[in-house]
Design a protein around this motif. Structure first.
Motif, PDB file in Angstrom:
ATOM      1  N   MET A  40       0.832  -1.205   0.000  1.00  0.00           N
ATOM      2  CA  MET A  40       0.000   0.000   0.000  1.00  0.00           C
ATOM      3  C   MET A  40       0.870   1.260   0.000  1.00  0.00           C
ATOM      4  N   GLY A  41       2.018   1.185   0.628  1.00  0.00           N
ATOM      5  CA  GLY A  41       2.956   2.310   0.579  1.00  0.00           C
ATOM      6  C   GLY A  41       3.508   2.518  -0.824  1.00  0.00           C
ATOM      7  N   ILE A  42       3.761   1.396  -1.514  1.00  0.00           N
ATOM      8  CA  ILE A  42       4.238   1.484  -2.897  1.00  0.00           C
ATOM      9  C   ILE A  42       3.163   2.108  -3.771  1.00  0.00           C
ATOM     10  N   ALA A  43       1.919   1.653  -3.615  1.00  0.00           N
ATOM     11  CA  ALA A  43       0.810   2.208  -4.398  1.00  0.00           C
ATOM     12  C   ALA A  43       0.631   3.696  -4.108  1.00  0.00           C
TER      13      ALA A  43
ATOM     14  N   GLY B 142      -0.035  11.375  -7.848  1.00  0.00           N
ATOM     15  CA  GLY B 142       0.506  12.601  -8.442  1.00  0.00           C
ATOM     16  C   GLY B 142       1.552  12.374  -9.512  1.00  0.00           C
ATOM     17  N   ARG B 143       1.875  11.124  -9.807  1.00  0.00           N
ATOM     18  CA  ARG B 143       2.886  10.816 -10.836  1.00  0.00           C
ATOM     19  C   ARG B 143       2.214  10.170 -12.036  1.00  0.00           C
TER      20      ARG B 143
ATOM     21  N   LEU C 137       4.629   6.735 -16.314  1.00  0.00           N
ATOM     22  CA  LEU C 137       6.048   6.718 -16.676  1.00  0.00           C
ATOM     23  C   LEU C 137       6.905   7.188 -15.510  1.00  0.00           C
ATOM     24  N   GLU C 138       6.514   8.270 -14.838  1.00  0.00           N
ATOM     25  CA  GLU C 138       7.286   8.783 -13.702  1.00  0.00           C
ATOM     26  C   GLU C 138       7.338   7.761 -12.564  1.00  0.00           C
ATOM     27  N   PHE C 139       6.208   7.119 -12.297  1.00  0.00           N
ATOM     28  CA  PHE C 139       6.155   6.124 -11.230  1.00  0.00           C
ATOM     29  C   PHE C 139       7.069   4.934 -11.538  1.00  0.00           C
TER      30      PHE C 139
ATOM     31  N   ALA D 169      -1.094  10.951 -14.634  1.00  0.00           N
ATOM     32  CA  ALA D 169      -1.330  10.803 -13.200  1.00  0.00           C
ATOM     33  C   ALA D 169      -2.824  10.652 -12.937  1.00  0.00           C
ATOM     34  N   GLY D 170      -3.166   9.785 -11.992  1.00  0.00           N
ATOM     35  CA  GLY D 170      -4.558   9.591 -11.616  1.00  0.00           C
ATOM     36  C   GLY D 170      -5.331   8.629 -12.489  1.00  0.00           C
TER      37      GLY D 170
END
Length: 173
Positions: A24-27, A32-33, A36-38, A108-109
């Protein structure tokens, strides 16, 4: 995980221990990214690998928009009863590569999930095959549907092990 484990046919005591970060921390790190950024943050180590990567010993090694590459090292813990890597491992790493390729095109989103996957197995995958590369490439990304293709190839010489296609649904929260 898998690269740290040596194949010892004489061993009588086999075990596998893995550790992972809170999924859940990874998710939450995706917030906001863009996709590609993630994924780039994951490859750079800024964001931890997801638990499935730790379990399989598969690591994303290249990310660009519409294309993602994973590296997997076969381990005997992946074996089926007939002495080869279980086809579900092929399918899982190909699903990851193709799905992440789709993810790399999303703002994002926006999220996605696999609707369908088709895998063709063309040769055995074993410990003696050595590491393999799974490449996922987007074929089409529309507003709601995306398709991608994947290839699992022996790292040493590019020999094809399996190939696949997927259809994903794209959705906004």
């Amino acid at each position: 995980m898998a690269e740290q484990l040596a194949h010892d046919p004489e061993a009588t005591d086999r075990s596998l221990t893995i550790t992972w970060e809170d999924p859940m921390g990874i998710a939450a790190a995706a917030a906001g990214r863009s996709g590609l950024e993630f994924l780039q943050a994951m490859v750079s180590g800024e964001v931890p690998k997801p638990p499935i990567s730790e379990l399989l010993g598969a690591t994303a090694v290249e990310v660009e928009e519409g294309r993602v590459v994973f590296r997997i090292v076969p381990h005997e813990s992946h074996y089926n009863p007939i002495g080869a890597v279980h086809g579900g491992i092929h399918a899982t790493v190909l699903d990851a590569a193709m799905g992440c390729a789709v993810h790399s095109t999303l703002p994002a989103g926006t999220g996605y999930t696999t609707l369908e996957i088709k895998v063709n197995y063309v040769r055995a995958f074993r410990v003696d095959t050595g590491p393999a590369i799974a490449t996922g490439t987007v074929i089409h990304r529309g507003g709601r549907i995306a398709t991608a293709e994947g290839r699992l190839e022996r790292e040493s010489d590019g020999q094809l092990i399996a190939h696949a296609t997927t259809t994903c649904i794209v959705f906004a929260p």
